[in-house]
Design a protein around this motif. Structure first.
Motif, PDB file in Angstrom:
ATOM      1  N   MET A   1       0.844  -1.184   0.000  1.00  0.00           N
ATOM      2  CA  MET A   1       0.000   0.000   0.000  1.00  0.00           C
ATOM      3  C   MET A   1       0.890   1.249   0.000  1.00  0.00           C
ATOM      4  O   MET A   1       1.842   1.341   0.753  1.00  0.00           O
ATOM      5  CB  MET A   1      -0.910  -0.012   1.226  1.00  0.00           C
ATOM      6  N   MET A   2       0.547   2.189  -0.864  1.00  0.00           N
ATOM      7  CA  MET A   2       1.332   3.404  -1.005  1.00  0.00           C
ATOM      8  C   MET A   2       1.088   4.326   0.193  1.00  0.00           C
ATOM      9  O   MET A   2      -0.037   4.502   0.649  1.00  0.00           O
ATOM     10  CB  MET A   2       0.937   4.115  -2.300  1.00  0.00           C
ATOM     11  N   GLN A   3       2.170   4.915   0.702  1.00  0.00           N
ATOM     12  CA  GLN A   3       2.064   5.833   1.826  1.00  0.00           C
ATOM     13  C   GLN A   3       1.402   7.142   1.376  1.00  0.00           C
ATOM     14  O   GLN A   3       1.702   7.668   0.316  1.00  0.00           O
ATOM     15  CB  GLN A   3       3.443   6.135   2.397  1.00  0.00           C
ATOM     16  N   GLN A   4       0.478   7.649   2.202  1.00  0.00           N
ATOM     17  CA  GLN A   4      -0.166   8.922   1.898  1.00  0.00           C
ATOM     18  C   GLN A   4       0.844  10.051   2.036  1.00  0.00           C
ATOM     19  O   GLN A   4       1.740   9.998   2.875  1.00  0.00           O
ATOM     20  CB  GLN A   4      -1.322   9.173   2.854  1.00  0.00           C
ATOM     21  N   THR A   5       0.677  11.082   1.216  1.00  0.00           N
ATOM     22  CA  THR A   5       1.533  12.255   1.325  1.00  0.00           C
ATOM     23  C   THR A   5       0.674  13.472   1.658  1.00  0.00           C
ATOM     24  O   THR A   5      -0.507  13.533   1.290  1.00  0.00           O
ATOM     25  CB  THR A   5       2.297  12.530   0.015  1.00  0.00           C
ATOM     26  N   ILE A   6       1.272  14.421   2.347  1.00  0.00           N
ATOM     27  CA  ILE A   6       0.563  15.650   2.689  1.00  0.00           C
ATOM     28  C   ILE A   6       0.154  16.376   1.412  1.00  0.00           C
ATOM     29  O   ILE A   6      -0.995  16.783   1.249  1.00  0.00           O
ATOM     30  CB  ILE A   6       1.436  16.545   3.585  1.00  0.00           C
ATOM     31  N   GLY A   7       1.107  16.517   0.498  1.00  0.00           N
ATOM     32  CA  GLY A   7       0.825  17.212  -0.760  1.00  0.00           C
ATOM     33  C   GLY A   7      -0.295  16.558  -1.544  1.00  0.00           C
ATOM     34  O   GLY A   7      -1.145  17.245  -2.119  1.00  0.00           O
ATOM     35  N   GLY A   8      -0.306  15.237  -1.564  1.00  0.00           N
ATOM     36  CA  GLY A   8      -1.353  14.507  -2.273  1.00  0.00           C
ATOM     37  C   GLY A   8      -2.730  14.769  -1.679  1.00  0.00           C
ATOM     38  O   GLY A   8      -3.709  14.963  -2.408  1.00  0.00           O
ATOM     39  N   ARG A   9      -2.815  14.767  -0.357  1.00  0.00           N
ATOM     40  CA  ARG A   9      -4.101  15.009   0.313  1.00  0.00           C
ATOM     41  C   ARG A   9      -4.560  16.451   0.132  1.00  0.00           C
ATOM     42  O   ARG A   9      -5.740  16.719  -0.076  1.00  0.00           O
ATOM     43  CB  ARG A   9      -4.016  14.666   1.795  1.00  0.00           C
ATOM     44  N   VAL A  10      -3.617  17.402   0.217  1.00  0.00           N
ATOM     45  CA  VAL A  10      -3.970  18.810   0.015  1.00  0.00           C
ATOM     46  C   VAL A  10      -4.464  19.015  -1.416  1.00  0.00           C
ATOM     47  O   VAL A  10      -5.467  19.692  -1.657  1.00  0.00           O
ATOM     48  CB  VAL A  10      -2.774  19.736   0.337  1.00  0.00           C
ATOM     49  N   ARG A  11      -3.783  18.421  -2.374  1.00  0.00           N
ATOM     50  CA  ARG A  11      -4.178  18.531  -3.788  1.00  0.00           C
ATOM     51  C   ARG A  11      -5.565  17.940  -4.011  1.00  0.00           C
ATOM     52  O   ARG A  11      -6.410  18.523  -4.696  1.00  0.00           O
ATOM     53  CB  ARG A  11      -3.139  17.861  -4.684  1.00  0.00           C
TER      54      ARG A  11
END
Length: 152
Positions: A1-11
């Motif tokens: 499973m790919m780790q979530q990123t802050i930038g990804g969630r904000v986007r």
């Protein structure tokens, strides 16, 4: 499973907000107001007659470059949402004012933003919100810091 990123969630959240705002069309057109255009309209609406707003003020307040503001203002003017008036005390400067159509656009976007804000706050406590804003402040501070650790 790919780790979530802050930038990804904000986007992802930013995209959802943009999709919601796309429902607000500029009167008499099919054009959608951009986020930057909406911010300019809000700033102009909040300025009273004693506080004249010029392009330079927008550049400083929004922390964006002149050409971007110029393009945004041209678009707003072409859609009849703002007008530029020559300043009485300095003919080189042009004051920025909302037209009646711009005021109507402000009313529509304000109502949409209030509705979106209420939806986003559903199920969140005051403590949740305080933590969220503290984290957002830290992320912003992290991004405004230079690599050598000094704040720019």
């Amino acid at each position: 499973m790919m780790q979530q990123t802050i930038g990804g969630r904000v986007r992802k959240l930013s995209n959802k907000l943009r999709q919601e705002m796309a429902a607000v069309k500029i009167p008499e057109t099919d054009a959608v107001l951009s986020g930057l255009q909406g911010m300019v309209i809000r700033i102009l609406k909040e300025a009273d007659d004693d506080n004249k707003i010029f392009q330079y003020d927008l550049e400083k307040q929004l922390d964006i470059q002149g050409p971007t503001v110029t393009q945004t203002l041209k678009s707003l003017e072409n859609h009849g949402l703002i007008e530029r008036k020559i300043n009485a005390s300095d003919g080189r400067k042009k004051e920025l004012k909302l037209t009646d159509k711009g005021l109507l656009m402000h009313q529509q976007t304000s109502a949409m933003i209030c509705s979106l804000e209420a939806r986003m706050r559903q199920g969140l406590t005051e403590e949740d919100l305080a933590l969220f804003f503290r984290i957002m402040d830290q992320l912003e501070m992290n991004l405004t810091s230079r690599e050598d650790g000094h704040v720019s």
